[in-house]
Design an enzyme around this catalytic site. Structure first.
Site, PDB file in Angstrom:
ATOM      1  N   LYS A  84      82.073   2.340  65.729  1.00  0.00           N
ATOM      2  CA  LYS A  84      83.072   2.184  66.793  1.00  0.00           C
ATOM      3  C   LYS A  84      83.142   0.795  67.444  1.00  0.00           C
ATOM      4  CE  LYS A  84      84.076   6.930  68.008  1.00  0.00           C
ATOM      5  NZ  LYS A  84      83.248   7.955  67.365  1.00  0.00           N
ATOM      6  N   ASP A 136      72.511   8.238  64.354  1.00  0.00           N
ATOM      7  CA  ASP A 136      73.946   7.986  64.308  1.00  0.00           C
ATOM      8  C   ASP A 136      74.314   7.248  65.599  1.00  0.00           C
ATOM      9  OD1 ASP A 136      76.666   7.960  64.454  1.00  0.00           O
ATOM     10  OD2 ASP A 136      76.948  10.055  63.854  1.00  0.00           O
ATOM     11  N   PHE A 159      78.180  15.307  66.735  1.00  0.00           N
ATOM     12  CA  PHE A 159      79.397  14.961  66.000  1.00  0.00           C
ATOM     13  C   PHE A 159      79.085  13.803  65.075  1.00  0.00           C
ATOM     14  CE2 PHE A 159      83.309  12.712  65.100  1.00  0.00           C
ATOM     15  CZ  PHE A 159      84.118  13.749  64.658  1.00  0.00           C
TER      16      PHE A 159
HETATM   17  C1  LIG Z   1      83.281   8.767  66.197  1.00  0.00           C
HETATM   18  C2  LIG Z   1      81.992   9.161  65.617  1.00  0.00           C
HETATM   19  C3  LIG Z   1      81.834   9.361  64.235  1.00  0.00           C
HETATM   20  C4  LIG Z   1      82.983   9.291  63.262  1.00  0.00           C
HETATM   21  O1  LIG Z   1      83.584   8.042  63.219  1.00  0.00           O
HETATM   22  P1  LIG Z   1      85.024   7.890  62.491  1.00  0.00           P
HETATM   23  O2  LIG Z   1      85.256   6.406  62.519  1.00  0.00           O
HETATM   24  O3  LIG Z   1      85.995   8.659  63.317  1.00  0.00           O
HETATM   25  O4  LIG Z   1      84.887   8.420  61.131  1.00  0.00           O
HETATM   26  C5  LIG Z   1      80.567   9.648  63.762  1.00  0.00           C
HETATM   27  N1  LIG Z   1      79.511   9.751  64.591  1.00  0.00           N
HETATM   28  C6  LIG Z   1      79.632   9.566  65.919  1.00  0.00           C
HETATM   29  C7  LIG Z   1      78.421   9.658  66.784  1.00  0.00           C
HETATM   30  C8  LIG Z   1      80.869   9.283  66.484  1.00  0.00           C
HETATM   31  O5  LIG Z   1      80.991   9.145  67.804  1.00  0.00           O
END
Ligand SMILES: *Cc1c(COP(=O)(O)O)cnc(C)c1O
Length: 399
Positions: free
Chosen positions: A250, A221, A136
């Site tokens: 986050k 990521d 994701f």
């Molecule tokens: C939550 C998340 C995103 C997206 O972040 P948003 O602030 O919702 O755009 C991207 N990559 C990972 C691994 C995530 O957990």
């Protein structure tokens, strides 16, 4: 006028969220309260965002002071909080340059643009990025393409081209997918939204080595795993596999909308005109994030998350004796999942609300626990107790 909050939402808000049946009005530490005055132990923490819990005084104080000084300037000028936060992140990450964003998706978008430009300039125009199935990366068009899950992206096709998806935790699959057109590999150190999928030790390191052999960018990521969540400041530290490019967000501001991407010097290919943002890196968000990140580092909260996570996972795993429908407990630090036999996650989550516990059904068969890094041992014990009562209810309803 006398409408309930859910009715107002239905009338005015675009209906994309499946919300829990409570309206949260206040939070402190690991606790939140709803509009009916009920108290919950919050093991969702804004989806692994509130790393210092709700309204941590360090963050509140920094925000209040900055809000009275300078909130926003655009990026046409130097501002002090932005540069202090940049220095802090670079010094602790092993990467060389940073760019701030307003969200995780924007941070990943930045990584994608870096990879594209790197390929154009240094790899004969190579543009393909290898990503993992079950990943994701966000909800924008580019990050949806990187996510590669038709459940999220189906209605919005066509998506940007140039993404290849291979099974996670399989370095040979990455090798087979690498061609002349490949410019980068992008992975999560642990797949968060995919279900807290923890790869085998050595996976990231093997991918790092492959990228070195082939001259590809190794991009991580770390939006969910970064800033202490998995027991290290960054998820990659578990494997010692330092990335060339990294996305954060986050946990970075303990609740503030801020993200970043960082690059090694050799991937610092973006120049004036290539990228930008009106809001990102504002003095207000950077001052709050600086306070949060500095507190996390100086109080050694990553190490604390590692120790408490081991304790917590042990207690959750011990529940398997009592509840045979618990298949597995997995995770690292304070990013933990409990896999259940069958699609029971939402039922358990709903039962947990009745016990004053917020947890998240990360997929139909699994619960995710991502409490603040400041969670206490007593709160972990209390979570286990409340969860036990919820599991008892679901177990007896099912049998
Ligand atoms: C939550 C998340 C995103 C997206 O972040 P948003 O602030 O919702 O755009 C991207 N990559 C990972 C691994 C995530 O957990």
């Amino acid at each position: 006028m006398a409408s309930s909050w859910p009715e107002l939402e239905k009338q005015y808000y675009l209906g994309v969220f499946r919300r829990a049946p409570m309206t949260l009005v206040r939070g402190q530490g690991t606790k939140v309260w709803d509009s009916a005055g009920r108290e919950y132990l919050d093991f969702v923490a804004g989806i692994a965002v509130n790393s210092l819990g709700h309204c941590h005084p360090v963050v509140v104080k920094a925000l209040a002071a900055q809000a009275q000084t300078l909130i926003h300037t655009s990026n046409l000028y130097y501002t002090v909080p932005q540069l202090r936060l940049a220095e802090l992140l670079v010094k602790h990450s092993g990467l060389d340059k940073v760019f701030f964003t307003n969200s995780g998706a924007e941070a990943v978008e930045g990584c994608l643009k870096v990879a594209r430009k790197y390929g154009k300039e240094k790899l004969n125009g190579a543009y393909e990025i290898i990503c993992a199935q079950g990943a994701f990366h966000g909800r924008t068009m580019g990050t949806l393409a990187a996510t590669g899950n038709p459940r999220y992206s189906g209605p919005f096709e066509p998506l940007p081209l140039g993404f290849v998806h291979v099974p996670y935790d399989d370095v040979e699959a990455i090798k087979r997918a690498t061609t002349e057109k490949t410019c980068a590999v992008m992975l999560e150190p642990i797949q968060g939204e995919g279900g807290v999928n923890v790869p085998r030790d050595g996976y990231l390191k093997a991918v790092r080595r492959w990228c070195d052999q082939r001259g590809l960018l190794f991009m991580l990521d770390e939006v969910q795993t970064g800033i202490g969540r998995t027991g290290y400041l960054f998820g990659y530290e578990h494997d010692g596999a330092e990335p060339d490019v990294m996305a954060l967000a986050k946990g970075m501001g303990s609740g503030l909308p801020i993200g970043a991407f960082l690059v090694k010097e050799r991937a610092a290919v973006l120049v004036p005109g290539d990228h930008g943002s009106t809001f990102a890196g504002s003095p207000l968000m950077c001052a709050g994030s600086y306070a949060a990140v500095r507190h996390i580092i100086s109080r050694k909260l990553p190490q604390r998350a590692r120790e408490l996570g081991t304790y917590f996972m042990g207690r959750l795993a011990a529940m398997r004796e009592e509840f045979p429908f618990i298949v597995e407990v997995r995770g690292r630090g304070l990013l933990v999942a409990m896999e259940l036999k069958g699609e029971l996650a939402q039922k358990v989550v709903s039962a947990a609300w009745g016990e004053g516990l917020l947890v998240n059904p990360v997929k139909p068969t699994a619960l995710r626990f991502a409490p603040p890094l400041t969670v206490t041992r007593r709160e972990l014990d209390s979570c286990v107790q409340r969860l036990r009562r919820a599991l008892q209810r679901v177990g007896s309803a099912g049998s």
